[in-house]
Design a protein around this motif. Structure first.
Motif, PDB file in Angstrom:
ATOM      1  N   LEU A 170       0.823  -1.209   0.000  1.00 15.19           N
ATOM      2  CA  LEU A 170       0.000   0.000   0.000  1.00 15.19           C
ATOM      3  C   LEU A 170       0.861   1.264   0.000  1.00 15.19           C
ATOM      4  O   LEU A 170       0.516   2.260  -0.653  1.00 15.19           O
ATOM      5  CB  LEU A 170      -0.974  -0.020   1.176  1.00 15.19           C
ATOM      6  CG  LEU A 170      -2.034  -1.125   1.084  1.00 15.19           C
ATOM      7  CD1 LEU A 170      -2.830  -1.228   2.378  1.00 15.19           C
ATOM      8  CD2 LEU A 170      -2.946  -0.915  -0.112  1.00 15.19           C
ATOM      9  N   ALA A 171       1.999   1.226   0.675  1.00 13.74           N
ATOM     10  CA  ALA A 171       2.927   2.358   0.632  1.00 13.74           C
ATOM     11  C   ALA A 171       3.464   2.543  -0.790  1.00 13.74           C
ATOM     12  O   ALA A 171       3.569   3.679  -1.276  1.00 13.74           O
ATOM     13  CB  ALA A 171       4.076   2.149   1.614  1.00 13.74           C
ATOM     14  N   ILE A 172       3.771   1.449  -1.470  1.00 12.42           N
ATOM     15  CA  ILE A 172       4.254   1.523  -2.850  1.00 12.42           C
ATOM     16  C   ILE A 172       3.205   2.158  -3.753  1.00 12.42           C
ATOM     17  O   ILE A 172       3.516   3.011  -4.593  1.00 12.42           O
ATOM     18  CB  ILE A 172       4.659   0.125  -3.362  1.00 12.42           C
ATOM     19  CG1 ILE A 172       5.933  -0.338  -2.663  1.00 12.42           C
ATOM     20  CG2 ILE A 172       4.834   0.117  -4.881  1.00 12.42           C
ATOM     21  CD1 ILE A 172       6.265  -1.807  -2.865  1.00 12.42           C
ATOM     22  N   VAL A 173       1.950   1.760  -3.580  1.00 15.09           N
ATOM     23  CA  VAL A 173       0.866   2.327  -4.389  1.00 15.09           C
ATOM     24  C   VAL A 173       0.781   3.843  -4.178  1.00 15.09           C
ATOM     25  O   VAL A 173       0.702   4.619  -5.146  1.00 15.09           O
ATOM     26  CB  VAL A 173      -0.483   1.643  -4.059  1.00 15.09           C
ATOM     27  CG1 VAL A 173      -1.654   2.393  -4.672  1.00 15.09           C
ATOM     28  CG2 VAL A 173      -0.470   0.192  -4.523  1.00 15.09           C
ATOM     29  N   LEU A 174       0.819   4.266  -2.918  1.00 19.87           N
ATOM     30  CA  LEU A 174       0.737   5.709  -2.640  1.00 19.87           C
ATOM     31  C   LEU A 174       1.975   6.448  -3.132  1.00 19.87           C
ATOM     32  O   LEU A 174       1.871   7.582  -3.624  1.00 19.87           O
ATOM     33  CB  LEU A 174       0.516   5.954  -1.153  1.00 19.87           C
ATOM     34  CG  LEU A 174      -0.873   5.602  -0.632  1.00 19.87           C
ATOM     35  CD1 LEU A 174      -0.955   5.817   0.878  1.00 19.87           C
ATOM     36  CD2 LEU A 174      -1.949   6.418  -1.342  1.00 19.87           C
ATOM     37  N   LEU A 175       3.137   5.833  -3.032  1.00 21.15           N
ATOM     38  CA  LEU A 175       4.346   6.478  -3.545  1.00 21.15           C
ATOM     39  C   LEU A 175       4.307   6.584  -5.071  1.00 21.15           C
ATOM     40  O   LEU A 175       4.726   7.597  -5.635  1.00 21.15           O
ATOM     41  CB  LEU A 175       5.589   5.726  -3.075  1.00 21.15           C
ATOM     42  CG  LEU A 175       5.924   5.933  -1.594  1.00 21.15           C
ATOM     43  CD1 LEU A 175       6.896   4.876  -1.093  1.00 21.15           C
ATOM     44  CD2 LEU A 175       6.453   7.336  -1.349  1.00 21.15           C
ATOM     45  N   ALA A 176       3.798   5.565  -5.737  1.00 16.40           N
ATOM     46  CA  ALA A 176       3.650   5.633  -7.194  1.00 16.40           C
ATOM     47  C   ALA A 176       2.700   6.762  -7.573  1.00 16.40           C
ATOM     48  O   ALA A 176       2.956   7.515  -8.522  1.00 16.40           O
ATOM     49  CB  ALA A 176       3.158   4.289  -7.737  1.00 16.40           C
TER      50      ALA A 176
ATOM     51  N   CYS B 126      12.850   1.565  -1.806  1.00 14.83           N
ATOM     52  CA  CYS B 126      13.081   1.019  -0.457  1.00 14.83           C
ATOM     53  C   CYS B 126      11.938   0.088  -0.069  1.00 14.83           C
ATOM     54  O   CYS B 126      12.165  -1.001   0.456  1.00 14.83           O
ATOM     55  CB  CYS B 126      13.207   2.151   0.562  1.00 14.83           C
ATOM     56  SG  CYS B 126      14.704   3.156   0.411  1.00 14.83           S
ATOM     57  N   PHE B 127      10.710   0.507  -0.345  1.00 15.89           N
ATOM     58  CA  PHE B 127       9.568  -0.323   0.025  1.00 15.89           C
ATOM     59  C   PHE B 127       9.456  -1.581  -0.827  1.00 15.89           C
ATOM     60  O   PHE B 127       8.945  -2.592  -0.360  1.00 15.89           O
ATOM     61  CB  PHE B 127       8.264   0.483   0.008  1.00 15.89           C
ATOM     62  CG  PHE B 127       7.973   1.093   1.336  1.00 15.89           C
ATOM     63  CD1 PHE B 127       7.456   0.324   2.367  1.00 15.89           C
ATOM     64  CD2 PHE B 127       8.262   2.415   1.579  1.00 15.89           C
ATOM     65  CE1 PHE B 127       7.223   0.862   3.610  1.00 15.89           C
ATOM     66  CE2 PHE B 127       8.029   2.977   2.826  1.00 15.89           C
ATOM     67  CZ  PHE B 127       7.510   2.200   3.842  1.00 15.89           C
TER      68      PHE B 127
END
Length: 186
Positions: free
Chosen positions: A70-76, A158-159
């Motif tokens: 979910l962090a990757i999705v928000l960072l994307a 990183c994530f």
């Protein structure tokens, strides 16, 4: 250790560049943009509390993997969407930072037996990632003409590594350690 190093680097990077991102995307001054940074701390707290509840029903590695994805999705989203909503996505990443440090720590030292003290010490030293990874984020921003959105690629990568570690922990749980002095078959 690498997962912990990268997690701390990602957290510091996301938080350190929130104000600059808000200023760039929202055309606001530092004082107005600082609201977004304050919001990240509240989001972090909420995410940590929810993760604690989830870990009563799921394995810590699974919660870490879900939070990481979910962090990757928000960072994307932060990287790709060229408007103020990207700043809200960057703030939202903080929701998924909450369980990372203690979960990575626990997953890593689990099963170390007599080496737990040394392993724990090395993990604590890996907080140096918070001093290293933001440098790369700043260099990337500078190399792209000050583009803060592109700089968020660093915490995204990183994530990706953190999720890979969580998946490894789910697939290959460490065997239980034999009690000290016990003889085990090889």
């Amino acid at each position: 250790m690498l997962a912990q190093f990268l997690y701390v680097g990602a957290q510091v990077g996301v938080w350190s560049f929130t104000i600059r991102l808000a200023m760039q995307m929202g055309g606001m001054n530092e004082r107005s943009a600082s609201w977004f940074l304050l919001t990240t701390f509240a989001a972090y707290f909420v995410g940590k509390m929810v993760a604690n509840l989830l870990m009563r029903k799921m394995s810590p590695a699974k919660v870490l993997a879900i939070y990481g994805v979910l962090a990757i999705v928000l960072l994307a989203y932060t990287i790709l969407v060229p408007n103020i909503s990207a700043v809200y996505a960057a703030v939202g990443v903080s929701i998924f930072l909450g369980p990372c440090w203690p979960t990575i720590y626990g997953l890593t030292i689990d099963g170390l037996g007599e080496d737990t003290g040394v392993g724990g010490s090395l993990l604590v030293m890996s907080i140096v990632g918070g001093g290293v990874m933001p440098i790369f984020q700043g260099l990337l921003s500078d190399a792209t003409g000050g583009n803060m959105q592109i700089a968020y690629i660093v915490p995204l990568l990183c994530f990706v590594a953190i999720v890979a570690y969580a998946i490894k922990c789910m697939r290959d749980p460490l065997p239980a350690q034999a009690p000290a002095g016990a003889v085990t078959a090889s």
